[in-house]
Design a protein around this motif. Structure first.
Motif, mmCIF file in Angstrom:
data_model
loop_
_atom_site.group_PDB
_atom_site.id
_atom_site.type_symbol
_atom_site.label_atom_id
_atom_site.label_comp_id
_atom_site.label_asym_id
_atom_site.label_seq_id
_atom_site.Cartn_x
_atom_site.Cartn_y
_atom_site.Cartn_z
ATOM 1 N N VAL A 157 0.845 -1.210 0.000
ATOM 2 C CA VAL A 157 0.000 0.000 0.000
ATOM 3 C C VAL A 157 0.874 1.252 0.000
ATOM 4 N N LEU A 158 2.134 1.103 0.426
ATOM 5 C CA LEU A 158 3.061 2.237 0.428
ATOM 6 C C LEU A 158 3.803 2.369 -0.901
ATOM 7 N N ALA A 159 3.530 1.454 -1.829
ATOM 8 C CA ALA A 159 4.218 1.523 -3.125
ATOM 9 C C ALA A 159 3.794 2.756 -3.907
ATOM 10 N N LEU A 160 2.533 3.173 -3.747
ATOM 11 C CA LEU A 160 2.079 4.371 -4.461
ATOM 12 C C LEU A 160 2.759 5.634 -3.935
ATOM 13 N N PRO A 161 2.811 5.868 -2.590
ATOM 14 C CA PRO A 161 3.617 6.995 -2.109
ATOM 15 C C PRO A 161 5.078 6.911 -2.546
ATOM 16 N N ALA A 162 5.615 5.699 -2.608
ATOM 17 C CA ALA A 162 6.995 5.533 -3.070
ATOM 18 C C ALA A 162 7.127 5.956 -4.524
ATOM 19 N N ALA A 163 6.120 5.612 -5.330
ATOM 20 C CA ALA A 163 6.137 6.021 -6.735
ATOM 21 C C ALA A 163 6.080 7.541 -6.863
ATOM 22 N N LEU A 164 5.341 8.188 -5.965
ATOM 23 C CA LEU A 164 5.281 9.649 -5.983
ATOM 24 C C LEU A 164 6.642 10.256 -5.640
ATOM 25 N N LEU A 165 7.379 9.598 -4.758
ATOM 26 C CA LEU A 165 8.732 10.072 -4.448
ATOM 27 C C LEU A 165 9.635 9.957 -5.670
ATOM 28 N N VAL A 218 25.664 1.654 -10.397
ATOM 29 C CA VAL A 218 24.219 1.424 -10.483
ATOM 30 C C VAL A 218 23.520 1.869 -9.195
ATOM 31 N N GLN A 219 24.134 1.605 -8.064
ATOM 32 C CA GLN A 219 23.487 1.884 -6.777
ATOM 33 C C GLN A 219 23.309 3.369 -6.490
ATOM 34 N N VAL A 220 24.015 4.236 -7.200
ATOM 35 C CA VAL A 220 23.852 5.676 -6.958
ATOM 36 C C VAL A 220 22.950 6.330 -8.000
ATOM 37 N N THR A 221 22.342 5.534 -8.878
ATOM 38 C CA THR A 221 21.431 6.095 -9.873
ATOM 39 C C THR A 221 20.029 6.215 -9.282
ATOM 40 N N PRO A 222 19.284 7.230 -9.669
ATOM 41 C CA PRO A 222 17.979 7.473 -9.040
ATOM 42 C C PRO A 222 16.939 6.399 -9.303
ATOM 43 N N LEU A 223 16.892 5.840 -10.508
ATOM 44 C CA LEU A 223 15.876 4.824 -10.764
ATOM 45 C C LEU A 223 16.164 3.561 -9.965
ATOM 46 N N TYR A 224 17.429 3.208 -9.797
ATOM 47 C CA TYR A 224 17.754 2.046 -8.974
ATOM 48 C C TYR A 224 17.243 2.237 -7.555
ATOM 49 N N SER A 245 16.866 5.121 0.119
ATOM 50 C CA SER A 245 16.184 5.508 -1.106
ATOM 51 C C SER A 245 15.254 6.688 -0.886
ATOM 52 N N VAL A 246 14.514 6.683 0.225
ATOM 53 C CA VAL A 246 13.585 7.782 0.521
ATOM 54 C C VAL A 246 14.343 9.100 0.661
ATOM 55 N N VAL A 247 15.417 9.089 1.437
ATOM 56 C CA VAL A 247 16.213 10.302 1.630
ATOM 57 C C VAL A 247 16.794 10.777 0.306
ATOM 58 N N TYR A 248 17.320 9.866 -0.467
ATOM 59 C CA TYR A 248 17.922 10.179 -1.773
ATOM 60 C C TYR A 248 16.892 10.838 -2.685
ATOM 61 N N LEU A 249 15.711 10.229 -2.824
ATOM 62 C CA LEU A 249 14.706 10.729 -3.763
ATOM 63 C C LEU A 249 14.130 12.073 -3.324
ATOM 64 N N VAL A 250 13.889 12.239 -2.040
ATOM 65 C CA VAL A 250 13.366 13.524 -1.542
ATOM 66 C C VAL A 250 14.385 14.631 -1.766
ATOM 67 N N ALA A 251 15.646 14.361 -1.438
ATOM 68 C CA ALA A 251 16.692 15.365 -1.613
ATOM 69 C C ALA A 251 16.846 15.748 -3.077
ATOM 70 N N MET A 252 16.816 14.764 -3.959
ATOM 71 C CA MET A 252 16.956 15.022 -5.393
ATOM 72 C C MET A 252 15.819 15.897 -5.899
ATOM 73 N N GLY A 253 14.599 15.611 -5.477
ATOM 74 C CA GLY A 253 13.453 16.394 -5.923
ATOM 75 C C GLY A 253 13.469 17.815 -5.409
ATOM 76 N N LEU A 254 13.787 18.006 -4.125
ATOM 77 C CA LEU A 254 13.769 19.342 -3.535
ATOM 78 C C LEU A 254 14.898 20.216 -4.081
ATOM 79 N N VAL A 255 16.071 19.628 -4.272
ATOM 80 C CA VAL A 255 17.176 20.392 -4.862
ATOM 81 C C VAL A 255 16.814 20.832 -6.270
ATOM 82 N N GLY A 256 16.211 19.928 -7.031
ATOM 83 C CA GLY A 256 15.775 20.280 -8.383
ATOM 84 C C GLY A 256 14.760 21.396 -8.384
ATOM 85 N N LEU A 257 13.820 21.365 -7.443
ATOM 86 C CA LEU A 257 12.792 22.404 -7.359
ATOM 87 C C LEU A 257 13.396 23.769 -7.065
ATOM 88 N N VAL A 258 14.379 23.814 -6.174
ATOM 89 C CA VAL A 258 15.046 25.079 -5.852
ATOM 90 C C VAL A 258 15.767 25.629 -7.088
#
Length: 270
Positions: A157-165, A218-224, A245-258
């Motif tokens: 059930v948390l896969a959808l929030p993960a997909a949003l990340l 491979v382990q440092v790529t965002p899709l992985y 993964s959660v920390v990585y994806l959130v940081a990547m998105g917020l930095v991009g937004l700034v």
């Protein structure tokens, strides 16, 4: 509609709240896509066809892979990876091609800045829409996975929030990179980056299939990171890698937004 009427009734110099501005831009994009619903359908069907052709077809020839100490059928291994890729693709379309068209050719953002909207509002609104699109793709794909019996854990059930990340990470980063693009030819670099990500992010085979030196790359790529998160949730084996993964994806998105906000300031206000 009430939100739209309220915004129209404001004075020209009045500022909109962040939530109100985002809601207006989401409504605008909804109206633009309302008569083009088939675009959403085609975007959702692509990963489903991959799942049937590779996950089910090739799965007849592959017994399965070991994942965190347990052997799972090939279709159950591939499906979470395809869910992560679906979230990436859904977010990618709006944050690159559509964003570039609005910025460089349609001059839509210039028109928006004649209203109380700011460049930060535009960045948040466009990212929210790309998240919504990626979320729709992911939700539909998750329903297909459940219907096919490829999900056996309530963690899913948390896969959808993960997909949003995943959509947040790729949407923010791709919007930021798109602000540096000069012409449509530059989008060849998008394909050059996303195709290897799709093929070599442990989507179709485990990380152990790579040489040790390549595994680190491979382990440092965002899709992985997204694939790891979704696969652990769908199989019910959640480890510390999901937290990374959660920390990585959130940081990547917020930095991009700034970066997007600052780039739009430079491109549209200077």
């Amino acid at each position: 509609m009430a939100l739209l009427n309220q915004a129209i009734g404001r004075s020209a110099g009045a500022q909109l709240g962040a939530g109100e501005a985002t809601g207006l831009l989401l409504h605008r994009n909804y109206l633009a896509y309302r008569s083009a619903w088939w675009i959403f359908v085609t975007g959702f069907l692509e990963p489903v066809f991959y799942l049937f052709s590779i996950g089910i077809g090739v799965g007849q020839l592959v017994t399965g892979f070991e994942f965190h100490g347990q052997t799972i059928p090939y279709a159950e291994f591939v499906a979470p990876g395809m869910l992560a890729a679906s979230a990436m693709n859904g977010s990618l379309l709006d944050s690159t091609f559509n964003f570039f068209f609005k910025l460089k050719y349609n001059k839509l953002f210039d028109q928006m800045l004649a209203t109380p909207l700011t460049t930060s509002d535009i960045a948040r609104g466009e990212l929210s829409w790309s998240l919504l699109r990626g979320g729709i793709y992911s939700a539909a794909f998750l329903v297909v996975m459940v219907a096919m019996g490829l999900v056996h854990s309530w963690w899913a059930v948390l896969a959808l929030p993960a997909a949003l990340l995943i959509g947040l990470a790729f949407g923010g980063a791709c919007m930021a990179l798109t602000t540096y693009m000069r012409s449509w030819q530059d989008f060849e670099y998008v394909t050059l980056a996303t195709l290897p990500l799709f093929l070599f992010s442990a989507t179709f085979f485990p990380l152990s299939a790579f040489p040790a030196a390549v595994q680190w790359v491979v382990q440092v790529t965002p899709l992985y990171r997204g694939v790891v998160l979704v696969r652990e949730l769908c199989t019910g084996v959640v480890t510390w890698e999901s937290t990374v993964s959660v920390v990585y994806l959130v940081a990547m998105g917020l930095v991009g937004l700034v970066i997007v906000g600052r780039r739009l300031d430079k491109l549209l206000l200077s």
